[in-house]
Design an enzyme around this catalytic site. Structure first.
Site, PDB file in Angstrom:
ATOM      1  N   MET A  81       0.791  -1.192   0.045  1.00 43.13           N
ATOM      2  CA  MET A  81       0.104  -0.035   0.094  1.00 43.13           C
ATOM      3  C   MET A  81       0.700   1.313   0.061  1.00 43.13           C
ATOM      4  O   MET A  81       2.087   1.221   0.269  1.00 43.13           O
ATOM      5  CB  MET A  81      -0.843  -0.004   1.247  1.00 43.13           C
ATOM      6  CG  MET A  81      -1.828  -1.099   1.362  1.00 43.13           C
ATOM      7  SD  MET A  81      -2.761  -1.099   2.916  1.00 43.13           S
ATOM      8  CE  MET A  81      -3.720   0.392   2.624  1.00 43.13           C
ATOM      9  N   HIS A  82       0.252   2.275  -0.314  1.00 44.98           N
ATOM     10  CA  HIS A  82       0.756   3.485   0.051  1.00 44.98           C
ATOM     11  C   HIS A  82       1.841   4.283  -0.924  1.00 44.98           C
ATOM     12  O   HIS A  82       2.132   5.611  -1.098  1.00 44.98           O
ATOM     13  CB  HIS A  82       1.162   3.900   1.455  1.00 44.98           C
ATOM     14  CG  HIS A  82       0.183   3.420   2.331  1.00 44.98           C
ATOM     15  ND1 HIS A  82      -0.866   3.806   2.718  1.00 44.98           N
ATOM     16  CD2 HIS A  82       0.409   2.129   3.411  1.00 44.98           C
ATOM     17  CE1 HIS A  82      -1.542   3.164   3.758  1.00 44.98           C
ATOM     18  NE2 HIS A  82      -0.774   1.893   4.265  1.00 44.98           N
ATOM     19  N   ASP A 240      -2.856  -4.751  -0.260  1.00 44.57           N
ATOM     20  CA  ASP A 240      -2.522  -6.190   0.401  1.00 44.57           C
ATOM     21  C   ASP A 240      -3.124  -6.605   1.665  1.00 44.57           C
ATOM     22  O   ASP A 240      -3.656  -7.656   1.625  1.00 44.57           O
ATOM     23  CB  ASP A 240      -1.126  -6.296   0.422  1.00 44.57           C
ATOM     24  CG  ASP A 240      -0.337  -5.212   1.391  1.00 44.57           C
ATOM     25  OD1 ASP A 240      -1.030  -4.576   1.886  1.00 44.57           O
ATOM     26  OD2 ASP A 240       0.839  -5.255   1.436  1.00 44.57           O
TER      27      ASP A 240
HETATM   28  O1  LIG Z   1       1.950   0.177   5.265  1.00 49.68           O
HETATM   29  C1  LIG Z   1       1.280  -0.910   5.085  1.00 49.68           C
HETATM   30  C2  LIG Z   1      -0.031  -0.950   5.389  1.00 49.68           C
HETATM   31  O2  LIG Z   1      -0.818   0.426   5.740  1.00 49.68           O
HETATM   32  C3  LIG Z   1       1.818  -2.180   4.753  1.00 49.68           C
HETATM   33  O3  LIG Z   1       1.399  -3.568   5.335  1.00 49.68           O
HETATM   34  C4  LIG Z   1       2.128  -2.365   3.207  1.00 49.68           C
HETATM   35  O4  LIG Z   1       0.914  -2.485   2.775  1.00 49.68           O
HETATM   36  C5  LIG Z   1       3.132  -3.279   2.846  1.00 49.68           C
HETATM   37  O5  LIG Z   1       2.992  -4.493   3.073  1.00 49.68           O
HETATM   38  P1  LIG Z   1       3.780  -6.041   3.207  1.00 49.68           P
HETATM   39  O6  LIG Z   1       4.719  -5.692   1.845  1.00 49.68           O
HETATM   40  O7  LIG Z   1       4.319  -6.066   4.354  1.00 49.68           O
HETATM   41  O8  LIG Z   1       2.769  -7.009   2.837  1.00 49.68           O
END
Ligand SMILES: O=C(CO)[C@@H](O)[C@H](O)COP(=O)(O)O
Ligand SMILES: Nc1ncnc2c1ncn2[C@@H]1O[C@H](COP(=O)(O)OP(=O)(O)O)[C@@H](O)[C@H]1O
Length: 498
Positions: A81-82, A240
């Site tokens: 995300m983000h 995700d």
């Molecule tokens: O920043 C967040 C949720 O706000 C993280 O959960 C990212 O979405 C990355 O996830 P992974 O690579 O650890 O699955």
């Protein structure tokens, strides 16, 4: 037979799953890519690495699965995300993507509060302005790389860029848009109020769609390079964590998930968009329509274990590193670890804090350190569980996914620290399975995501807490929580030396 593909564009790697209509993972493949960390607090990736990695993983998947490509009917996505991907008017990438775990934007977060008003910002987005979210990253580029910002015509998130490269179409789904910090969550549209307050043109924002929405067929380049069929339908996909929730059946009130990937997440389903956490937990749109979730995030969960391995035991696999942790007693013989390697989000939104080992003794061995890292990550996630319980949520069963769910002892540690039953699914790849379910739902294979999840998801085992360990961890958790407050000012003093 018919199949769908779930693409999980993670931080450490892209993982692709070929799933049949019965929910069986017929084949899987993955491709790693690097993180670029130029300075403390910076974390970037090259969008082109996601594209080439996905092509490689898909080509491998198609080759090894040996199913006729026309039978692969749909494909969808789960994305880290983000992360900010800025495109110019010709849809060319303007700079490396700035990721969710990049914390260079503390100044921009304050700027957002100054311009919008903190209370109003939380009222509109239901979230704090956090360093990891996309809006502060856009403002950082605007202030620090104005020559790049001037060329920006659109911003997208990681999986949206990948989908664009596979289809030529630009969209963003609601579950990922919620994490930009620019979505009016109550109205389900981009917030003109925030955009105008911070001086951004709304034309930068992509069209919003639901996660199961059909967007296009695959383009020629991807067909040629992967062996997939041009008839394969592409569906939007989701964040995700939203996909992890779908893939673990977190589709109704009272359901909770713990994901230990690069980040760590405790996520609880919410039916009601008016539920309020005042920014103390993240509150985002689910990948299911008209549904939401509250979530606490540990920035360095699996990343802490990965860092420990790469720094102190590079030659070992995770399996070797963790082989003896079950022989180390609860509490790692007096060693505590806080996983604040890149700062923290929940419950301490603090980009400056850094991690510590407390209680090191000359008798400690590598296995004690490894267990302390696993326990520290789990204590951090327990702070969110404690917060949810204090707000009246009943959390007695937790679905555990992500790389962290691969280790049996870590699952027992989760059960003991969370004091809850931990359920593991046959595939710990929740996000990839969630993406596959979105494609299946988009294709009309089932009437609802819940129906798809009920048919497709299979429980592997359920681990119960051991009362004696629960009691020991309760005492250790109180000590753990203290470490943040005791080390905060020391870390503030160390900032100049990073
Ligand atoms: O920043 C967040 C949720 O706000 C993280 O959960 C990212 O979405 C990355 O996830 P992974 O690579 O650890 O699955
Ligand atoms: N065998 C294992 N046992 C315990 N943890 C593991 C194992 N393999 C990987 N991990 C952890 O899982 C993390 C990767 O999880 P994953 O869900 O694949 O991450 P992401 O989706 O962020 O790319 C690694 O950083 C590591 O900490």
């Amino acid at each position: 037979m018919s199949y769908v593909i779930g693409v999980d564009l993670g931080t450490s790697a892209v993982k692709v799953l070929l799933v049949n209509r019965q929910g069986e993972v017929v084949s899987e493949s993955s491709c790693d890519y690097p993180l670029i960390q130029e300075k403390a607090g910076y974390s970037e990736q090259k969008p082109e690495d996601w594209v080439s990695g996905t092509k490689k993983a898909l080509a491998q998947l198609v080759k090894q699965a040996q199913v006729p490509s026309e039978q692969i009917e749909g494909i969808s996505f789960s994305g880290q995300m983000h992360g900010l991907v800025l495109l110019d008017e010709n849809r060319q990438v303007l700079r490396n993507a700035i990721l969710w775990n990049d914390t260079r934007t503390t100044k921009q977060c304050q700027e957002i509060y100054d311009l919008v008003g903190k209370e109003r910002y939380i009222e509109l987005t239901k979230n704090l302005a956090l360093e990891g979210f996309t809006l502060p990253k856009i403002l950082w580029v605007k202030s620090n790389e104005s020559h790049i910002f001037e060329q920006a015509a659109k911003f997208v998130l990681p999986k949206d860029y990948l989908r664009y490269r596979m289809t030529g179409q630009i969209h963003m789904d609601y579950s990922d848009a919620a994490g930009t910090g620019m979505l009016d969550l109550n109205k389900g549209e981009w917030s003109s109020e925030i955009a105008s307050a911070v001086g951004l043109d709304e034309s930068l924002c992509p069209e919003l769609v639901h996660s199961h929405k059909y967007v296009s067929q695959l383009n020629e380049e991807f067909v040629e390079e992967t062996g997939l069929s041009a008839k394969t339908k592409v569906f939007a996909g989701g964040a995700d964590n939203a996909c992890g929730a779908i893939g673990s059946g977190i589709l109704g009130e009272g359901k909770t998930m713990c994901s230990i990937g690069t980040s760590g997440v405790v996520l609880s389903y919410e039916d009601d968009s008016t539920a309020t956490y005042d920014g103390k937990a993240h509150f985002f749109n689910h990948g299911k329509e008209e549904a939401y979730y509250a979530m606490g995030v540990t920035l360095s969960a699996g990343y802490s274990l990965n860092w420990f391995k790469e720094t102190f035991a590079k030659e070992l696999s995770f399996e070797d590193l963790l082989a003896d942790v079950d022989q180390v007693p609860v509490g790692s013989r007096g060693l505590l670890f806080t996983p604040y390697l890149v700062g923290e989000r929940t419950p301490h939104a603090d980009a400056q804090i850094r991690g510590s080992f407390i209680g090191m003794d000359s008798s400690h061995e590598i296995k004690d350190f490894a267990r302390a890292v696993m326990e520290g990550i789990t204590f951090s996630l327990n702070e969110t569980i404690e917060m949810f319980r204090e707000r009246g949520k009943t959390i007695d069963t937790i679905y555990s996914i992500g790389g962290g769910a691969k280790n049996q002892e870590w699952i027992q540690i989760q059960a003991d620290i969370f004091n809850a039953n931990i359920v593991r699914l046959t595939s710990e790849q929740g996000p990839g399975m969630g993406a596959a379910l979105l494609a299946g739902y988009g294709l009309g294979w089932y009437q609802s995501l819940l129906e798809g999840a009920s048919n497709l998801i299979e429980v592997k085992d359920e681990i119960k807490p051991i009362p004696e360990n629960v009691e020991k961890y309760r005492r250790l958790f109180d000590l753990y929580k203290n470490v943040y407050y005791q080390t905060k000012s020391i870390n503030d003093g160390l900032v100049d030396f990073r």
